[in-house]
Design a protein around this motif. Structure first.
Motif, short mmCIF file in Angstrom:
data_model
loop_
_atom_site.label_atom_id
_atom_site.label_comp_id
_atom_site.label_asym_id
_atom_site.label_seq_id
_atom_site.Cartn_x
_atom_site.Cartn_y
_atom_site.Cartn_z
N VAL A 189 31.28 -32.05 -24.61
CA VAL A 189 30.59 -32.57 -23.42
C VAL A 189 30.20 -31.44 -22.48
O VAL A 189 29.07 -31.38 -21.98
N GLU A 190 31.12 -30.54 -22.24
CA GLU A 190 30.84 -29.41 -21.33
C GLU A 190 29.69 -28.56 -21.85
O GLU A 190 28.84 -28.10 -21.07
N LYS B 251 26.35 -30.43 -21.36
CA LYS B 251 25.89 -30.44 -19.96
C LYS B 251 24.98 -29.26 -19.64
O LYS B 251 24.16 -29.32 -18.74
N ARG B 252 25.17 -28.18 -20.38
CA ARG B 252 24.38 -26.97 -20.13
C ARG B 252 23.02 -26.99 -20.85
O ARG B 252 22.22 -26.08 -20.67
N GLN C 228 19.53 -28.54 -21.14
CA GLN C 228 18.61 -29.35 -20.34
C GLN C 228 17.79 -30.33 -21.18
O GLN C 228 17.25 -31.29 -20.64
N ASN D 186 20.50 -35.61 -22.63
CA ASN D 186 21.51 -36.22 -21.75
C ASN D 186 22.59 -36.88 -22.62
O ASN D 186 23.24 -37.84 -22.21
N ASP E 2 25.36 -35.85 -23.24
CA ASP E 2 26.67 -35.73 -22.58
C ASP E 2 27.04 -37.02 -21.82
O ASP E 2 28.21 -37.37 -21.71
N ASP E 3 26.03 -37.75 -21.31
CA ASP E 3 26.30 -39.01 -20.60
C ASP E 3 26.98 -40.01 -21.54
O ASP E 3 27.92 -40.70 -21.14
N GLN F 123 30.57 -38.72 -22.48
CA GLN F 123 31.44 -38.86 -21.30
C GLN F 123 31.88 -40.31 -21.10
O GLN F 123 33.04 -40.57 -20.75
#
Length: 202
Positions: free
Chosen positions: A176-177, A180-181, A183, A186, A188-189, A192
């Protein structure tokens, strides 16, 4: 005796293809989340952004009533005279964005594509631009091969098959981390949300 809380379906995930399905199956298995992963022919046939209407208008998704009848383990709340899904419930749609027009891509990401659908409030578009492989590389996933052969590595990187049970799969918190980096996604949403559900079970 304390009342046992029913185990409701948490999410539905509609996936672009086999690689996305493998990641979702890995997360589902790893975190033991009650999640339904929907694909075409087990991911062998891809679902594209411009073909989503075909899925969202089929018997399962055509109306809330049909949805509840098909997915009979979703949590329902009664609101005055209407039934609704709980606000926490989500329908994630994970898509590549390289196989549609720029206008379709924008409508998908902004959710405008779904504004007339009964499930609008629950739909969460997840985009990978231009595609999942590009995002995975930027998120630090180490592939050994390139091209078509690379797709066969997902089962090893996100293992669900007993054949790869001796392999350590991707650690989801750090995944996830890393996402997040990036661009261009998404994703990671989605991961998470899965981790949050798992934390709430503890």
């Amino acid at each position: 005796m304390p009342k046992i809380k029913p185990c409701y379906l948490k999410f539905i995930v509609i996936v672009h293809g086999k690689s996305e399905k493998q990641i979702c199956d890995y997360i589902k298995s790893n975190l033991r989340i009650k999640m339904e992963v929907i694909s075409e022919k087990s991911g062998e046939k891809s679902i594209q952004i411009n073909g989503l209407n075909h899925i969202l208008k089929d018997k399962r998704f055509s109306s809330l009533k049909n949805f509840i009848n098909y997915f009979d383990d979703v949590e329902i709340v009664q609101e005055k005279t209407k039934k609704k899904l709980t606000p926490e419930f989500k329908i994630f749609i994970i898509m590549d964005t390289d196989d549609c027009s720029a206008e379709q891509r924008e409508k998908f990401i902004s959710k405008n594509m779904f504004k007339t659908h009964w499930a609008y409030d629950y739909i969460v578009p997840i985009f990978n631009t231009p595609d999942l492989e590009n995002v995975m590389v930027k998120a630090g996933i180490k592939f050994e091969k390139k091209g078509v052969e690379r797709k066969k590595e997902y089962i090893k990187i996100f293992p669900t098959d007993k054949k790869y049970s001796n392999r350590e799969g991707v650690e989801l918190t750090s995944f996830v981390e890393n996402l997040k980096r990036v661009q261009e996604t998404n994703l990671d949403d989605f991961v998470q949300c899965c981790l949050a559900v798992n934390d709430n079970k503890q």
